[in-house]
Design an enzyme around this catalytic site. Structure first.
Site, PDB file in Angstrom:
ATOM      1  CD  GLU A 101      -2.707  -1.016   2.615  1.00 41.26           C
ATOM      2  OE1 GLU A 101      -3.530  -1.904   2.808  1.00 41.26           O
ATOM      3  OE2 GLU A 101      -2.510  -0.082   3.418  1.00 41.26           O
ATOM      4  CB  CYS A 114       1.792   7.143   3.903  1.00 38.29           C
ATOM      5  SG  CYS A 114       1.878   5.791   5.086  1.00 38.29           S
ATOM      6  CB  CYS A 121       4.815  -6.088   9.565  1.00 36.84           C
ATOM      7  SG  CYS A 121       5.830  -5.378  10.893  1.00 36.84           S
ATOM      8  CB  CYS A 125       1.161  -4.402  16.343  1.00 36.36           C
ATOM      9  SG  CYS A 125       2.864  -3.834  16.523  1.00 36.36           S
ATOM     10  CB  CYS A 128      -1.106  -3.542  13.083  1.00 37.03           C
ATOM     11  SG  CYS A 128      -0.381  -3.215  11.464  1.00 37.03           S
ATOM     12  CB  SER A 228       4.558   2.891  17.140  1.00 33.64           C
ATOM     13  OG  SER A 228       4.533   3.504  15.872  1.00 33.64           O
ATOM     14  CB  CYS A 345      -0.711   0.594   8.305  1.00 36.84           C
ATOM     15  SG  CYS A 345       0.217  -0.828   8.715  1.00 36.84           S
TER      16      CYS A 345
HETATM   17  N1  SAH Z   1       6.005  -0.421  11.711  1.00 38.16           N
HETATM   18  C1  SAH Z   1       6.050   0.973  11.958  1.00 38.16           C
HETATM   19  C2  SAH Z   1       5.492   1.796  10.823  1.00 38.16           C
HETATM   20  C3  SAH Z   1       4.251   1.285  10.158  1.00 38.16           C
HETATM   21  S1  SAH Z   1       2.800   1.304  11.181  1.00 38.16           S
HETATM   22  C4  SAH Z   1       5.391   1.317  13.280  1.00 38.16           C
HETATM   23  O1  SAH Z   1       4.739   0.456  13.854  1.00 38.16           O
HETATM   24  O2  SAH Z   1       5.570   2.445  13.713  1.00 38.16           O
HETATM   25  C5  SAH Z   1       2.483   3.062  11.263  1.00 38.16           C
HETATM   26  C6  SAH Z   1       1.566   3.471  12.401  1.00 38.16           C
HETATM   27  O3  SAH Z   1       0.240   2.985  12.159  1.00 38.16           O
HETATM   28  C7  SAH Z   1       2.009   2.941  13.753  1.00 38.16           C
HETATM   29  O4  SAH Z   1       2.036   3.986  14.705  1.00 38.16           O
HETATM   30  C8  SAH Z   1       0.928   1.931  14.057  1.00 38.16           C
HETATM   31  O5  SAH Z   1       0.777   1.733  15.437  1.00 38.16           O
HETATM   32  C9  SAH Z   1      -0.285   2.553  13.398  1.00 38.16           C
HETATM   33  N2  SAH Z   1      -1.411   1.647  13.157  1.00 38.16           N
HETATM   34  C10 SAH Z   1      -1.391   0.354  12.771  1.00 38.16           C
HETATM   35  N3  SAH Z   1      -2.654  -0.128  12.662  1.00 38.16           N
HETATM   36  C11 SAH Z   1      -3.480   0.879  12.990  1.00 38.16           C
HETATM   37  C12 SAH Z   1      -4.908   1.008  13.082  1.00 38.16           C
HETATM   38  N4  SAH Z   1      -5.708  -0.006  12.823  1.00 38.16           N
HETATM   39  N5  SAH Z   1      -5.398   2.212  13.471  1.00 38.16           N
HETATM   40  C13 SAH Z   1      -4.585   3.250  13.753  1.00 38.16           C
HETATM   41  N6  SAH Z   1      -3.248   3.198  13.671  1.00 38.16           N
HETATM   42  C14 SAH Z   1      -2.702   2.018  13.315  1.00 38.16           C
HETATM   43 FE1  SF4 Z   2       4.353  -3.907  11.944  1.00 39.34          FE
HETATM   44 FE2  SF4 Z   2       3.988  -1.320  12.558  1.00 39.34          FE
HETATM   45 FE3  SF4 Z   2       1.900  -2.953  12.057  1.00 39.34          FE
HETATM   46 FE4  SF4 Z   2       3.286  -3.255  14.303  1.00 39.34          FE
HETATM   47  S1  SF4 Z   2       2.064  -1.463  13.720  1.00 39.34           S
HETATM   48  S2  SF4 Z   2       2.646  -4.917  12.942  1.00 39.34           S
HETATM   49  S3  SF4 Z   2       5.342  -2.803  13.610  1.00 39.34           S
HETATM   50  S4  SF4 Z   2       3.465  -2.355  10.626  1.00 39.34           S
END
Ligand code: SAH
Ligand code: SF4
Length: 357
Positions: A101, A114, A121, A125, A128, A228, A345
């Site tokens: 994406e 972005c 990944c 998390c 996510c 994060s 994301c």
């Molecule tokens: N891996 C890195 C960068 C990609 S994720 C990281 O985790 O920082 C980028 C941001 O999107 C992170 O702060 C993550 O916590 C957030 N994110 C992921 N899924 C999300 C969701 N469903 N709603 C809001 N933020 C989310």
């Molecule tokens: Fe990976 Fe960032 Fe998503 Fe966590 S929030 S699973 S580090 S992309």
């Protein structure tokens, strides 16, 4: 790799391009022209360009199917626009079929791309969508550059006067888990004779890969850092971010302090507000204590709902923000603007998979 010994021209930094052409007897001037054409203009049809004979010959001999180099030109599989039209999210298919994406956002005249740094990944998390897909592979530097070129082409089509000046590494994947390729891409993207996004306008967002954070500081990389956090105690954080077991919160905060000391730069802390998980006033107070003494800015973002989790309501989010500000911390509460369809994301890809299943 399916490309055999073939390499992407977009993988090469400027000095590598000079070296590659030099080895084939093509002088510096032509390398500069090729760099400007590839990166500055984002040209994908090199054979159709009216280069001087030495460069024209090199391109004919070296670029294309079965030759030494190819170009990264991902194919758009899907596009979703937010209802306000200011966010456009693209699903891009890479050469090996992997889909990632890339998002182009435009608010108040500021345009930001972005980008993704990995397919999937490894960090897992729980909230996510990308984390739930698991890790597929790292992206090459050229695949990261190509996302920015794509976004710039789109922006140019909307209004040729507009410039793409900001970049965040907040798409799919963990940038500091793919350190070499990401740094090589950022060197190219910030090159002033190429795409030319200023290094201070590039934000690397990390889940907290401690060795990567320290390496960024030690190498004097000029980019912005966003961490994060999502939890103010080890238990709270580990329940959301499994990577916290590998790099515990105390270790992460120590690394942030060190990063601040070495670079003198402010750190952005990303906090996804998840209803009932990390949005209580007590957590906000603990966060103030945790970050005390760090030059930081907290960004609060309500979760885009994923399976089993929902975002914090505005009232509770504003309350959380108030506690941080009262504790002396700059803190922004970002209502998710225009992200309605674009979502968080990895969510578009997950949704597409469900639609086509
Ligand atoms: N891996 C890195 C960068 C990609 S994720 C990281 O985790 O920082 C980028 C941001 O999107 C992170 O702060 C993550 O916590 C957030 N994110 C992921 N899924 C999300 C969701 N469903 N709603 C809001 N933020 C989310
Ligand atoms: Fe990976 Fe960032 Fe998503 Fe966590 S929030 S699973 S580090 S992309």
């Amino acid at each position: 790799m399916s490309d055999g010994a073939q390499r992407s021209l977009h993988d090469l930094g400027f000095s590598e391009l000079v070296e590659v052409l030099g080895r084939d007897g093509v002088i510096l001037h032509h390398a500069k022209v090729l760099w400007r054409t590839l990166q500055g203009e984002g040209e994908l049809d090199l054979a159709g360009r009216d280069f001087l004979p030495p460069l024209k010959r090199w391109v004919a001999e070296s670029v294309g199917e079965g030759k030494a180099f190819f170009l990264d030109a991902p194919e758009v599989v899907d596009e979703i626009r937010s209802s306000d039209g200011l966010t456009r999210k693209f699903l891009l298919r890479l050469r090996d079929g992997q889909v990632i994406e890339t998002v182009l956002m435009g608010y108040q005249g500021r345009h930001t791309v972005c980008v993704s740094t990995q397919a999937g990944c490894a960090m897992g998390c729980v909230f996510c969508a990308t984390g739930q897909m698991g890790f597929v592979r790292h992206l090459r530097s050229g695949e990261i550059v190509a996302q920015v070129l794509h976004a710039r082409r789109i922006l140019n089509g909307i209004d040729p006067e507009k410039r793409l000046r900001n970049m965040v590494l907040m798409g799919m994947g963990e940038p500091l888990h793919n350190y070499e390729a990401v740094m090589s891409a950022l060197d190219s993207i910030s090159n002033r004779r190429g795409i030319g996004i200023g290094p201070t306008k590039i934000s690397i967002s990390t889940v907290g890969v401690v060795p990567g954070i320290l390496r960024l500081a030690e190498e004097g990389r000029p980019y912005c850092l966003a961490v994060s956090l999502h939890g103010a105690t080890e238990d709270e954080r580990s329940a959301l971010v499994p990577a916290s077991k590998r790099w515990p919160l105390t270790m992460l905060i120590a690394a942030c302090r060190k990063y601040g000391e070495i670079t003198g730069r402010r750190i952005f802390f990303e906090w996804t507000l998840i209803a009932g998980k990390n949005d209580s006033p007590e957590t906000a107070k603990r966060l103030v204590e945790l970050l005390r003494g760090i030059d930081g800015h907290v960004n609060l973002i309500p979760l885009n709902p994923t399976r089993g989790f929902s975002g914090t309501a505005s009232g509770a989010g504003l309350e959380f923000q108030k506690i941080l500000i009262a504790g002396g911390f700059p803190c922004t509460f970002r209502q998710r603007r225009g992200i309605d369809v674009a979502a968080g994301c990895g969510m578009l890809k997950a949704e597409k998979r469900m639609r086509t299943a």
